[in-house]
Design a protein around this motif. Sequence first.
Motif, PDB file in Angstrom:
ATOM      1  N   ASP A 204       1.223   4.541  -1.289  1.00  0.00           N
ATOM      2  CA  ASP A 204       0.242   5.337  -2.030  1.00  0.00           C
ATOM      3  C   ASP A 204       0.920   6.472  -2.786  1.00  0.00           C
TER       4      ASP A 204
ATOM      5  N   GLY B 159       7.499  11.302   0.285  1.00  0.00           N
ATOM      6  CA  GLY B 159       6.546  11.100   1.372  1.00  0.00           C
ATOM      7  C   GLY B 159       6.611   9.699   1.969  1.00  0.00           C
ATOM      8  N   SER B 160       7.587   8.925   1.542  1.00  0.00           N
ATOM      9  CA  SER B 160       7.664   7.524   1.987  1.00  0.00           C
ATOM     10  C   SER B 160       8.598   7.374   3.173  1.00  0.00           C
ATOM     11  N   LYS B 161       8.805   6.140   3.594  1.00  0.00           N
ATOM     12  CA  LYS B 161       9.723   5.874   4.711  1.00  0.00           C
ATOM     13  C   LYS B 161      11.166   6.166   4.318  1.00  0.00           C
TER      14      LYS B 161
ATOM     15  N   ASN C  65       0.793  -1.241   0.000  1.00  0.00           N
ATOM     16  CA  ASN C  65       0.000   0.000   0.000  1.00  0.00           C
ATOM     17  C   ASN C  65       0.824   1.289   0.000  1.00  0.00           C
TER      18      ASN C  65
ATOM     19  N   ASP D 269       0.571   9.618  -2.509  1.00  0.00           N
ATOM     20  CA  ASP D 269       1.036  10.750  -1.692  1.00  0.00           C
ATOM     21  C   ASP D 269       2.435  10.470  -1.147  1.00  0.00           C
ATOM     22  N   GLN D 270       2.778   9.192  -0.982  1.00  0.00           N
ATOM     23  CA  GLN D 270       4.136   8.848  -0.566  1.00  0.00           C
ATOM     24  C   GLN D 270       5.102   8.928  -1.746  1.00  0.00           C
TER      25      GLN D 270
END
Lengths: 168, 400
Positions: free
Chosen positions: A16, A40-42, A14, A18-19
């Motif tokens: 997304d 926007g991710s990890k 998942n 936005d990430q």
Amino acid sequence: MDKLQGRVWIFDDNVDTDQILPGYAMAEDASKLAAFAMAGSKVADFAKQVQAGDIIVAGKNFGCGSSREQAPVALKSAGVGMIIANSFARIFRRNSINIGLPVMLADVGAKLQNGEVVSVDLETGEIHTATGVLNGQPLSENVLATIRAGGLINRVRQELNISSGRKS
Amino acid sequence: MNFVERSLAEAAGLLTVTVGQDVRCRVDLALSHDVTAPIAIQQFEQIGVDRVFDPAKVVLVIDHIFPAATVQARTSHWIMKDFAAKYGVTLYSKSEGVCHQLISERHRLQPGQILVGADSHTCTAGGYGVIAIPVGSTELAAAMATGTIDLEVPETIEVFMTGELRPYVSGKDIVLSLMRQFGVDGLTDKAVLFTGPGIAQLPVEERMTVCNMGIEMGAMIACFGGEAKEEGVAASIPLDLTQIEPMAACPFSPANVRPVAELGDIAVTQVVVGSCTNGRLNDMEKVVNVLRSHKVHPDVNCLIIPASKQVLDAMEERGWTKILRDAGAVVANPGCGPCFGAHQGLGTERDTIVTTTNRNFPGRMGHRAAKLYLASPATAAESAVVGKITTPGTLQREVG
């Protein structure tokens, strides 16, 4: 061009849009999108670390959410060579193919290490690692044709020129 | 064939279609907005045709970032203005509303017609029976050039609704309940068709809310059919509307859904009512019903964003905007508002936001740690007053 080689980046389920490309960056000019890839991710500094040809390997439902084509454009411009995932959200999958970024279905996230180099054959779906071969789903003829043409726009140009004889 | 298949067959000029078949369909309306149109325009010009397939069937809407919050956002507006002038297509550029609401008011297609929109929430038009296909910019460019779209006929899942909704329960609670059942990818590449006697009580506005979040379950198409059971669906899932209670999607997934009554004490710092999901007049009415006799909590920013100028005009005529402002809310210009995180109300890690929008991914409305709860307008309104996430009806029962 049906064979690709690159370092692996492992992501979860998942991830997304936005990430992949945050809303605040969506209005940026296409030439600047690469700098926001996965911001926007990890892995917020993905854009700084990614190298040309790197391969994203994710879980299920990669690219869920928005229709923003800026998301796959950002990944492609940053150098990402292809994406492998258990499953893709529909719009993201089509957007990627339409801009000539290969996406392949395979359940291999748990069998690969971050940074490991693999080579992928889009036609057979084979993923070659240092120690063996994993299997993904080969790309369909239709998808391969779009990828080989460099994306949907070139295919539409071909079709319109054939049907109307128009030179553009 | 079911309604979706009949519609796709008709649009493809075929007598029948089967699941998995590739078809080329006629496009009845092509839609894009200020985030997706600039790339679509660039791609369209790469194709090298000198006109769009039908200028009357191409609509551009500036709704995502208006007024421009950045110079780049304004540049996107100019790209659209130039394109509209050159090709003679319709452009809405003065905050007339969110594209999905605007086309329902001014370019409404008939049930079974094909809408192609460069926005994931294009599925909203399924509320009035349109086969609405969300695409990205490049596919929209191809559709603007050719007037067609290549699709594969999807499997159709029917949701057969029965029973009557309880008080303070609305379309948003229905679709959040479905999110809980199907998850974020339970309908990927499928069509979902809403039928059954239960749909009769749902006005088109509520049906649009239900379809709007079809994409959050991965659906290719979400639309309402008739009250009768459909033939030729892959599965038919019963949904008893009587059982549905007010729901909220908790951080950080639209499928992380729980009954509002079970959430406990959660302090709220911002409430957002608006968007293509819940920015219509019936939604605003639910907020006015609460704020007519209650003030917004001192610790809460309450942002109201009508989905269109037509909605805002109707609110004005009824005296609602004054009621909302006097209660301590802010009424912003029609458009997307802060829904997608570009302007007009972003949060920090200290914020807990109850919003009637459609996504609560990390960072969707500002900081990655800002906590977003998706809920109905009724839930949002009472939460704005109490300052905590509140089951709707709590305040209104106290007054009554």
